[in-house]
Design an enzyme around this catalytic site. Structure first.
Site, PDB file in Angstrom:
ATOM      1  N   ASP A  51      95.328 -10.099  36.410  1.00  0.00           N
ATOM      2  CA  ASP A  51      96.517 -10.592  35.713  1.00  0.00           C
ATOM      3  C   ASP A  51      96.293 -10.553  34.200  1.00  0.00           C
ATOM      4  OD1 ASP A  51      94.751 -12.682  35.555  1.00  0.00           O
ATOM      5  OD2 ASP A  51      96.137 -14.214  36.307  1.00  0.00           O
ATOM      6  N   GLU A 122      92.599 -17.965  41.569  1.00  0.00           N
ATOM      7  CA  GLU A 122      91.733 -18.847  40.784  1.00  0.00           C
ATOM      8  C   GLU A 122      91.708 -20.270  41.341  1.00  0.00           C
ATOM      9  OE1 GLU A 122      93.034 -18.772  36.705  1.00  0.00           O
ATOM     10  OE2 GLU A 122      92.800 -16.590  36.541  1.00  0.00           O
ATOM     11  N   GLU A 189      83.358 -16.831  36.001  1.00  0.00           N
ATOM     12  CA  GLU A 189      83.699 -16.452  34.625  1.00  0.00           C
ATOM     13  C   GLU A 189      83.203 -17.476  33.613  1.00  0.00           C
ATOM     14  OE1 GLU A 189      87.763 -15.216  34.033  1.00  0.00           O
ATOM     15  OE2 GLU A 189      87.496 -15.035  31.864  1.00  0.00           O
TER      16      GLU A 189
HETATM   17  O1  KIV Z   1      92.480 -10.816  35.214  1.00  0.00           O
HETATM   18  C1  KIV Z   1      91.325 -10.403  35.021  1.00  0.00           C
HETATM   19  O2  KIV Z   1      91.084  -9.383  34.367  1.00  0.00           O
HETATM   20  C2  KIV Z   1      90.223 -11.179  35.598  1.00  0.00           C
HETATM   21  C3  KIV Z   1      88.840 -10.798  35.189  1.00  0.00           C
HETATM   22  C4  KIV Z   1      88.555 -11.259  33.823  1.00  0.00           C
HETATM   23  C5  KIV Z   1      87.829 -11.272  36.158  1.00  0.00           C
HETATM   24  O3  KIV Z   1      90.441 -12.074  36.344  1.00  0.00           O
END
Ligand code: KIV
Length: 271
Positions: A51, A122, A189
């Site tokens: 996203d 998430e 992260e």
């Molecule tokens: O949306 C994204 O690019 C991510 C990565 C940073 C893991 O979730």
């Protein structure tokens, strides 16, 4: 000598075998067909339709505005360019939190309309019902703990997470919860390297780090950042493998000059 994986088609099962034999997993984001083709042909293991498209493709400040329809558009475009990598599509903000039925229907739309291999979302205990419901439909789920950009308004900053004992403890508990629920992997992260390494050792499923040190089972970066297309974003964890901003600016400048000088097109470049 190439260090790329020799695996033919990457599945979630292949990723767990890679963890078992200690082979690191490579993951990059992609949001469109042409980029996905290049990344896949180069031998990447996992492509994440993140996203982060909200930031790098649409120019939003956060990942919150991107919609499910837009993620499906990006996901389907990427899948059409991929022959080998496992493709994971992010469930966008608002499509799974607080309502596991809606989470399932969002995940089903992604799987049906993009033909991707898995979804990512998430959070830990707060979204466990959504995760379980999606998994019950046979849809593979990748978790995402630590810095969770969809919660930016809760935390207020994008700084390193889980530095304090209580937050680190919650992250460890969440990681085990996600594994027990049946997630096939998880992103960690921007957390301390020692914590990421501890979690990675405790879990049997692979961890993919971003700003989480070298102790995770794999690494992920946003493609626009690592190719140097996006110059504004320079966190410590980011290694730039190219300076495409300069390369592209020079190429475009050269083209403009050629047009203005009547050098392009020449006689061979016309019919
Ligand atoms: O949306 C994204 O690019 C991510 C990565 C940073 C893991 O979730």
């Amino acid at each position: 000598m190439s260090t790329q994986s020799t695996v033919k088609v990457v599945t979630t099962h292949v990723l767990s075998e890679m963890k078992l034999r200690g082979e690191k997993i490579s993951m990059l984001t992609a949001y469109d067909y042409s980029m996905a083709r290049i990344v896949d042909a180069a031998g990447i293991d996992v492509i994440l339709v993140g996203d982060s498209a909200s930031n790098v493709m649409a120019g939003h400040e956060t990942t919150l505005p991107i919609t499910l329809d837009q993620m499906i558009y990006h996901g389907a475009s990427v899948v059409r360019g991929v022959k080998r990598a496992l493709v994971v599509v992010d469930l966008p903000f608002g499509s799974y939190q607080g309502n596991s039925k809606e989470a399932l229907s969002s995940a089903i739309r992604i799987m049906k309309e993009t033909a991707a291999d898995a979804v990512k979302l998430e959070g830990g205990i707060e979204v466990i019902e959504s995760i379980k419901r999606i998994l019950s439909a046979g849809i593979p789920v990748m978790g995402h703990l630590g810095l969770t950009p969809q919660s930016i308004h809760k935390f207020g900053t994008y700084t390193v997470r889980a530095k304090e004992e209580a937050e680190a403890q919650k992250l460890i508990e969440d990681a085990h919860l996600l594994e027990e629920a049946g997630c096939f992997a998880m992103v960690l992260e921007k957390i301390p390297a020692a914590l990421a390494e501890k979690v990675s050792k405790e879990l049997t499923i692979p961890t993919i780090g971003i700003g989480a040190g070298g102790g995770t089972d794999g690494q992920v970066l946003v493609i626009h950042d690592m190719l140097g297309i996006n110059r504004e974003f320079s966190p410590r964890f980011l290694r730039r493998y190219a300076d495409l901003y300069s390369t592209m600016t020079e190429a475009v400048g050269h083209y403009i000059d050629d047009v203005k000088n009547r050098d392009f097109p020449n006689e061979k470049e016309q019919y």
